[in-house]
Design a protein around this motif. Sequence first.
Motif, mmCIF file in Angstrom:
data_model
loop_
_atom_site.group_PDB
_atom_site.id
_atom_site.type_symbol
_atom_site.label_atom_id
_atom_site.label_comp_id
_atom_site.label_asym_id
_atom_site.label_seq_id
_atom_site.Cartn_x
_atom_site.Cartn_y
_atom_site.Cartn_z
ATOM 1 N N GLY A 44 7.043 0.274 -5.810
ATOM 2 C CA GLY A 44 6.332 1.226 -4.688
ATOM 3 C C GLY A 44 6.312 3.014 -5.272
ATOM 4 N N ILE A 45 8.087 3.467 -5.721
ATOM 5 C CA ILE A 45 8.462 4.298 -6.047
ATOM 6 C C ILE A 45 8.402 4.099 -7.851
ATOM 7 C CG2 ILE A 45 9.526 4.666 -4.240
ATOM 8 C CD1 ILE A 45 12.475 4.441 -6.278
ATOM 9 N N LEU A 62 3.209 0.170 -2.024
ATOM 10 C CA LEU A 62 3.506 0.116 -0.970
ATOM 11 C C LEU A 62 3.584 -1.680 -0.156
ATOM 12 C CD1 LEU A 62 7.188 2.140 -0.215
ATOM 13 C CD2 LEU A 62 6.642 0.063 -1.463
ATOM 14 N N ILE A 63 2.506 -0.557 0.580
ATOM 15 C CA ILE A 63 1.343 -0.776 1.631
ATOM 16 C C ILE A 63 0.790 -2.301 1.496
ATOM 17 C CG2 ILE A 63 -0.192 -0.832 3.279
ATOM 18 C CD1 ILE A 63 0.150 1.717 3.779
ATOM 19 N N LEU A 100 3.785 -9.924 2.973
ATOM 20 C CA LEU A 100 3.524 -10.430 3.882
ATOM 21 C C LEU A 100 2.771 -12.180 4.460
ATOM 22 C CD1 LEU A 100 3.933 -7.136 6.342
ATOM 23 C CD2 LEU A 100 5.316 -9.249 5.984
ATOM 24 N N ALA A 101 1.306 -11.668 3.442
ATOM 25 C CA ALA A 101 0.407 -12.396 3.552
ATOM 26 C C ALA A 101 1.048 -14.341 2.995
ATOM 27 C CB ALA A 101 -0.910 -12.739 3.126
ATOM 28 N N VAL A 102 1.976 -14.573 2.001
ATOM 29 C CA VAL A 102 2.698 -15.418 1.425
ATOM 30 C C VAL A 102 3.947 -16.202 2.532
ATOM 31 C CG1 VAL A 102 4.719 -16.286 -0.836
ATOM 32 C CG2 VAL A 102 2.115 -14.776 -0.999
ATOM 33 N N LEU A 160 -5.990 -4.817 0.719
ATOM 34 C CA LEU A 160 -6.654 -5.501 2.691
ATOM 35 C C LEU A 160 -6.906 -6.014 2.756
ATOM 36 C CD1 LEU A 160 -5.418 -4.952 5.017
ATOM 37 C CD2 LEU A 160 -7.480 -3.540 5.523
ATOM 38 N N LEU A 161 -8.044 -6.526 2.247
ATOM 39 C CA LEU A 161 -9.123 -7.919 2.045
ATOM 40 C C LEU A 161 -9.025 -8.436 1.632
ATOM 41 C CD1 LEU A 161 -12.302 -8.728 2.200
ATOM 42 C CD2 LEU A 161 -12.501 -8.105 -0.050
#
Length: 485
Positions: free
Chosen positions: A58-59, A229-230, A237-239, A373-374
């Motif tokens: 992320g950072i 991060l997104i 989250l999918a996993v 996102l896809l």
Amino acid sequence: MNLLVRFTAISSVSFLVNMGMLMLRAKVLAVLLEPEGVGLLSQINTLDGMLSTFASIGIGYGITNLIARAAAAGEPCETANIYRTGFLLSLILGSLCTGLLVLLAHPLSTLLLGTSQLAIFFYMIAAAYPLKFLTGLFSSTLNGYKEINALAWVKGIVAVLGVIFMVGLAWFYGVTGAVLGITAWAVVALIVNRVFLYRSQGIRGDLANRGAFRADLAGEIIRFGSVNLIVLVLNYLAVLTLRSQVIHVLGSGQNGIYQVVWAMSSQYLLLIPQSLWVYSFPRISETLKTPEVVRLEMGRILRLGLLLFIPAVFLILANRELIILMLYTEQFLPAADLFKVQVWGDLFHFILWWVMLPLFARRKFVLIFFLELLRSLGYIVLGLWLLPVSGLAGISVGYTMINVVAVVAAAILVHRVSDYREIRKNLKFVLWAAVLYIISLVLPQNGWGLSGSLLIITGWFYVVLGAEEKEQIISFLFRKNSFPS
């Protein structure tokens, strides 16, 4: 010595050490915890991986990008400012992760583990996150300076010591000890990264400048990191969604079976793009103003990645049952058939990573966000749809299908960009992947198959490597290499 060839040899050794340690950890934990315990621990590890990437990617991506440019431009004062700004951000964000995990321990335990009685596990790993964010800062700084030797040593040492602590704790305290080992691993990683960061005289000299926190740099790091991060949160989250569904529908034992396949994707094979990133991201970041160099580097990175990825996949597939018995136990053998589908998803996932590499360096965040996102939403939809129909195999099929779709979408969106023109020179690897895949399915799952697979892949390397590549690699391997100073 060509930097990419030098990196290839070093990263290959680092890859083997890390893989060896992961294999040892998997085997011991499988014996000690059995499928049910492995299924619970895998959920904790997935959440931990998501929170840890807030720091390391992320950072971390933003810090590496900024430091690579400042170091290449010979601006030590700017480097010191970036480092000091990253240090404060790491403490703040790491503390926020700790507080959030403590507050959400009970609902997370219910959601991910099927009971609130295991909330103690989340308290145990909460203390690790300030340490992990600082470790991400140290590692990202080394990466920005392209300290390849130091990073290889760091990964190897951390892998060895981390496994020793985790296995020791699991031996005495079972699943509880294995979870506690996550925090112990974070302590080891912090110390080792900090030591190697200041072993480099160049970095130590630059950071001796009195850097200061700067709001503009913090904003740039956060803007760069927020999209990453997104993206990562969507992936994790999918996993977590799909594997939580496996626990609720099929039980934690079946989630433990799927962990065998997911470990191949998220730990062993993921080491390849992670190792390539050490060279690739800072190199692409510092050469953005010269498109011809970027194009050539992208071609070399793709070739090197496929030279590492294809044989790794072949050896895993050709010896899938032996690997499961070596790393786990007979109880995990049902995972062997899932390998045949999952590896294609891994191959296309690697290609997608390669496509997005210059997008990260050029900060094409909208495009990156769209592709991920896809991929994440498609993975959830396909997985939830196919799980009741095909069981665990449905998760692997959905994973492969959505990675293919994401690569096709990426190809349509970037086909006119010059960064990818060298891909034509590597199309032959697609045919090689198909041929080796077919061979892997017919080899016997025993010692003869193992010997045959090693012989085949040795001959494959001899055929595909150019004469100059062979000479450079042999020259590097036989020269004296010193410990990084």
